[in-house]
Design an enzyme around this catalytic site. Structure first.
Site, PDB file in Angstrom:
ATOM      1  N   MET A  50      19.682  36.422  64.677  1.00  0.00           N
ATOM      2  CA  MET A  50      19.476  34.988  64.894  1.00  0.00           C
ATOM      3  C   MET A  50      20.694  34.127  64.550  1.00  0.00           C
ATOM      4  SD  MET A  50      16.601  35.251  66.241  1.00  0.00           S
ATOM      5  CE  MET A  50      15.981  33.588  66.435  1.00  0.00           C
ATOM      6  N   HIS A  97      16.483  38.662  74.997  1.00  0.00           N
ATOM      7  CA  HIS A  97      16.076  37.259  74.865  1.00  0.00           C
ATOM      8  C   HIS A  97      14.655  37.113  75.413  1.00  0.00           C
ATOM      9  CE1 HIS A  97      16.543  32.955  74.559  1.00  0.00           C
ATOM     10  NE2 HIS A  97      15.952  32.874  75.743  1.00  0.00           N
ATOM     11  N   GLU A 109       9.473  43.598  75.698  1.00  0.00           N
ATOM     12  CA  GLU A 109      10.823  43.765  75.135  1.00  0.00           C
ATOM     13  C   GLU A 109      11.061  45.227  74.754  1.00  0.00           C
ATOM     14  OE1 GLU A 109      12.047  40.906  72.145  1.00  0.00           O
ATOM     15  OE2 GLU A 109      10.730  39.393  72.963  1.00  0.00           O
TER      16      GLU A 109
HETATM   17  C1  GRF Z   1      12.414  39.071  69.779  1.00  0.00           C
HETATM   18  O1  GRF Z   1      11.470  38.252  70.411  1.00  0.00           O
HETATM   19  C2  GRF Z   1      13.749  38.916  70.432  1.00  0.00           C
HETATM   20  O2  GRF Z   1      13.681  38.704  71.796  1.00  0.00           O
HETATM   21  C3  GRF Z   1      14.281  37.683  69.763  1.00  0.00           C
HETATM   22  O3  GRF Z   1      13.880  37.820  68.414  1.00  0.00           O
HETATM   23  C4  GRF Z   1      12.692  38.603  68.356  1.00  0.00           C
HETATM   24  C5  GRF Z   1      12.969  39.740  67.429  1.00  0.00           C
HETATM   25  O4  GRF Z   1      11.848  40.533  67.198  1.00  0.00           O
HETATM   26  N1  GRF Z   1      15.709  37.561  69.964  1.00  0.00           N
HETATM   27  P1  GRF Z   1      11.974  41.886  66.377  1.00  0.00           P
HETATM   28  O5  GRF Z   1      12.728  41.541  65.094  1.00  0.00           O
HETATM   29  O6  GRF Z   1      12.692  42.876  67.202  1.00  0.00           O
HETATM   30  O7  GRF Z   1      10.556  42.271  66.073  1.00  0.00           O
END
Ligand code: GRF
Length: 217
Positions: free
Chosen positions: A94, A113, A178
């Site tokens: 982040m 993303h 994802e």
């Molecule tokens: C995910 O939604 C990703 O797309 C965003 O942050 C979140 C991370 O989730 N950039 P995790 O830490 O992989 O559970």
């Protein structure tokens, strides 16, 4: 036996469920990678515990310990370089990376993303998709370039927005998507089915005009 696995370093800031999906894919030999290290900019997060459990070296480089972004990034850079990774995988990392930092790793930083880019770059994507009355939402894996969330997209997964969705419900379905596409994107790059050149992705000698698309019904 010679170790031919491609090495990657994962950067994260939180839960690391995408990181876990990549670990699982590599254990199942869906991905021929060696995760050399995990770096978190946030101490105590679940992603670090996942690394511990899997005996993957991990390190916290806390941005709050640095007086400037460039000092933070210098430390990040020297840690990553220890491992000479082929790819750097941002899995819920982040912090926005500067163009100076990205210059060190042309075309080999991947990010996931939670939106169908170019729609909804930046934060709060689920809420914004709901407010915009979109029919479809989803996620994108892309090459990281200097412009935030705007590098060439590799693959997207579309997720339908349902009548009773709120942002949490929608986020949880997008997260499943994802986990599905990040490993596919890494494989496409590592196996050179897609090649990054001159700010573009190339497939079978042709420019990839639109990302590969799948749908999670
Ligand atoms: C995910 O939604 C990703 O797309 C965003 O942050 C979140 C991370 O989730 N950039 P995790 O830490 O992989 O559970």
């Amino acid at each position: 036996m010679q170790n031919t696995k491609d090495s990657v370093v994962v950067l994260l800031s939180g839960s690391g469920s995408n990181f876990q999906a990549i670990i699982d894919a590599s254990k199942k030999n869906e991905l021929d990678i060696k995760i050399k290290a995990v770096i978190s900019n946030t101490p105590g997060v679940k992603g670090l515990k996942r690394a511990n459990r899997e005996n993957i070296p991990s390190k916290v480089i806390n941005n709050n310990d640095y007086s400037s972004r460039s000092k933070f990034e210098k430390s990040l850079l020297s840690e990553i370089k220890k491992y000479s990774p082929k790819y750097i995988i941002l899995a819920g990392f982040m912090r926005v990376l500067s163009s100076e930092f990205i210059d060190n790793f042309n075309g080999v930083i991947l990010n996931i993303h939670p939106s169908l880019l170019p729609k909804f770059p930046g934060l709060n994507t689920h809420k914004r998709a709901l407010e915009a009355n979109e029919e479809w939402h989803g996620c994108t894996v892309h090459i990281v370039t200097k412009e935030l969330d705007a590098g060439p997209p590799i693959i997207q997964c579309r997720v339908p927005i349902k009548k009773d969705d709120d942002d949490r419900l929608l986020a949880s379905r997008v997260l499943i998507a994802e986990h599905l596409i990040y490993k596919k994107a890494i494989k496409l790059m590592l196996t050179k089915q897609l090649i990054y050149r001159d700010n573009k992705l190339i497939s079978l000698n042709e420019d990839l005009i639109t990302p590969i698309q799948i749908t999670l019904e």
